[in-house]
Design an enzyme around this catalytic site. Structure first.
Site, mmCIF file in Angstrom:
data_model
loop_
_atom_site.group_PDB
_atom_site.id
_atom_site.type_symbol
_atom_site.label_atom_id
_atom_site.label_comp_id
_atom_site.label_asym_id
_atom_site.label_seq_id
_atom_site.Cartn_x
_atom_site.Cartn_y
_atom_site.Cartn_z
ATOM 1 C CE1 TYR A 180 0.933 -0.480 4.511
ATOM 2 C CE2 TYR A 180 -0.172 1.810 4.445
ATOM 3 C CZ TYR A 180 0.702 0.805 4.961
ATOM 4 O OH TYR A 180 1.403 1.411 6.113
ATOM 5 N NE ARG A 197 -5.778 -20.090 4.337
ATOM 6 C CZ ARG A 197 -5.109 -20.643 4.992
ATOM 7 N NH1 ARG A 197 -5.160 -22.171 4.762
ATOM 8 N NH2 ARG A 197 -3.843 -20.372 5.790
ATOM 9 N NE ARG A 214 6.829 4.022 0.809
ATOM 10 C CZ ARG A 214 6.636 4.625 1.413
ATOM 11 N NH1 ARG A 214 7.618 5.059 2.270
ATOM 12 N NH2 ARG A 214 5.312 5.130 1.703
ATOM 13 C CD GLU A 216 9.873 1.733 10.537
ATOM 14 O OE1 GLU A 216 9.877 2.473 9.588
ATOM 15 O OE2 GLU A 216 9.720 0.582 9.975
ATOM 16 C CG LEU A 223 8.412 2.338 4.718
ATOM 17 C CD1 LEU A 223 8.089 1.151 3.914
ATOM 18 C CD2 LEU A 223 6.851 3.045 4.961
ATOM 19 C CE LYS A 275 2.996 3.233 3.309
ATOM 20 N NZ LYS A 275 3.238 3.038 4.681
HETATM 21 N N1 PDD Z 1 2.943 4.974 7.310
HETATM 22 N N2 PDD Z 1 7.467 3.909 8.959
HETATM 23 C C1 PDD Z 1 6.507 3.101 8.919
HETATM 24 C C2 PDD Z 1 6.449 1.602 9.753
HETATM 25 C C3 PDD Z 1 5.160 3.475 8.442
HETATM 26 O O1 PDD Z 1 4.073 2.834 8.178
HETATM 27 C C4 PDD Z 1 5.404 4.974 7.646
HETATM 28 C C5 PDD Z 1 3.954 5.330 6.817
HETATM 29 C C6 PDD Z 1 6.522 5.682 7.476
HETATM 30 C C7 PDD Z 1 6.741 6.633 6.952
HETATM 31 O O2 PDD Z 1 6.663 6.570 5.655
HETATM 32 P P1 PDD Z 1 5.982 7.948 4.854
HETATM 33 O O3 PDD Z 1 6.770 9.190 5.143
HETATM 34 O O4 PDD Z 1 6.320 7.484 3.439
HETATM 35 O O5 PDD Z 1 4.631 8.306 4.950
HETATM 36 C C8 PDD Z 1 7.662 4.892 8.278
HETATM 37 C C9 PDD Z 1 1.507 5.462 6.696
HETATM 38 C C10 PDD Z 1 1.466 7.135 6.732
HETATM 39 C C11 PDD Z 1 0.318 4.573 7.155
HETATM 40 O O6 PDD Z 1 0.729 3.461 7.469
HETATM 41 O O7 PDD Z 1 -0.744 5.260 7.239
#
Ligand code: PDD
Length: 287
Positions: A33, A101, A52, A183, A207, A151
């Site tokens: 996503y 499945r 990405r 993170e 990420l 992601k």
């Molecule tokens: N989350 N690290 C993780 C684990 C994340 O899920 C996200 C983003 C980030 C920041 O990435 P970016 O700057 O590209 O949004 C870092 C999104 C916003 C979400 O899951 O809603």
């Protein structure tokens, strides 16, 4: 208001968009996503999110959806149809549904990916009052899988982390592995000490945030010093400032970690300045 969403080539009322119970995102978390923010009706850091997405798909041997090259147009059309001034667009691609499945991936010649996009209207996102107060975070062990650079929609552990934070009267959790912060549950984590911005270096442990890339670029352009390396919770608690970045929060100060105040216990000047620069520059370059 009923939203108009996008599903596999069609714009539909949200109540009419249906995905099979055999979809692999539902059964196997076999999907990736992106979340792109919208400010002043413009897409923020769109090219980074698209790049990405392509990388996530490649890493998982997942076919690009047929509409991949139309994604900018689809994002823009959803912004327009749903009258989004400030908010987010959520995009998900799954490996589709083979009608049953099975752990084994289906033949991509036969089973096509499922592509879903929907909008989330968030008026006041840029002027979020939380940024004036800052976040309180707890630390929890990072027990996610080893490919956090992809992601994927496997978000159960981050959800559990947010719930643990909520239960502790806090806003979010920072994840710790081998004594070092990886993170946040849904954001990248930073500390500031003696004017130096410190954030974990890129690897499969985290990420590769699109907001992170932009913020570090702006910081360097503003002659700030950036060190990309791991740090501990103790180091963070003793820092002058802390903050997180993501597409939905931009730059968000962190004022407390595991009950210990960071610096003065209020948003610091570096985080405030980076938030201002990020909002200003990303709106300027929004498309
Ligand atoms: N989350 N690290 C993780 C684990 C994340 O899920 C996200 C983003 C980030 C920041 O990435 P970016 O700057 O590209 O949004 C870092 C999104 C916003 C979400 O899951 O809603």
């Amino acid at each position: 208001m009923t939203r108009t969403v996008y599903l596999n080539g069609e714009y539909l009322p949200e109540t009419e968009a249906k995905v099979s119970i055999f979809d692999r995102s539902f059964l196997m978390a076999d999907g990736v996503y992106e979340v792109t923010s919208v400010l002043e009706g413009k897409l923020i850091d769109f090219d980074g999110h698209l790049a990405r997405l392509e990388r996530s798909l490649n890493e998982l041997d997942m076919e690009k959806p047929e509409a991949f090259d139309d994604l900018l147009e689809i994002h823009r059309k959803l912004v327009e149809l749903n009258d989004i001034d400030e908010g987010m667009i959520y995009l998900q691609v799954s490996r589709g549904s083979a009608g049953d499945r099975d752990f084994v991936f289906p033949d991509p010649e036969v089973v096509k990916p499922t592509l879903v996009l929907f909008t989330q209207s968030k008026p006041g996102l840029a002027n979020n009052p939380v940024a004036q107060k800052g976040l309180k975070v707890i630390s929890i062990e990072d027990i996610r899988w080893g490919r956090r650079d992809i992601k994927t929609v496997q978000l159960l552990y981050p959800s559990m982390g947010k719930m643990a934070a909520k239960k502790a009267g806090c806003d979010d959790a920072w994840l710790v592995e081998d004594g070092h912060v990886t993170e946040g549950t849904s954001n990248n984590a930073y500390i500031v000490k003696g004017g130096t911005i410190i954030t974990r270096d890129l690897s499969s442990d985290i990420l590769h945030g699109i907001t992170r890339a932009a913020v570090l670029r702006f910081a360097r352009e503003a002659q700030m010093t950036v060190e990309e390396r791991p740090f501990t919770i103790e180091e963070a608690q003793g820092a002058d400032e802390a903050f997180v970045t993501s597409a939905s929060t931009f730059v968000m100060p962190v004022v407390e970690i595991d009950g210990a105040k960071v610096g003065a216990g209020e948003p610091g000047p570096v985080a405030k300045r980076l938030r201002e620069i990020y909002l200003e520059e990303s709106i300027k370059s929004g498309i």
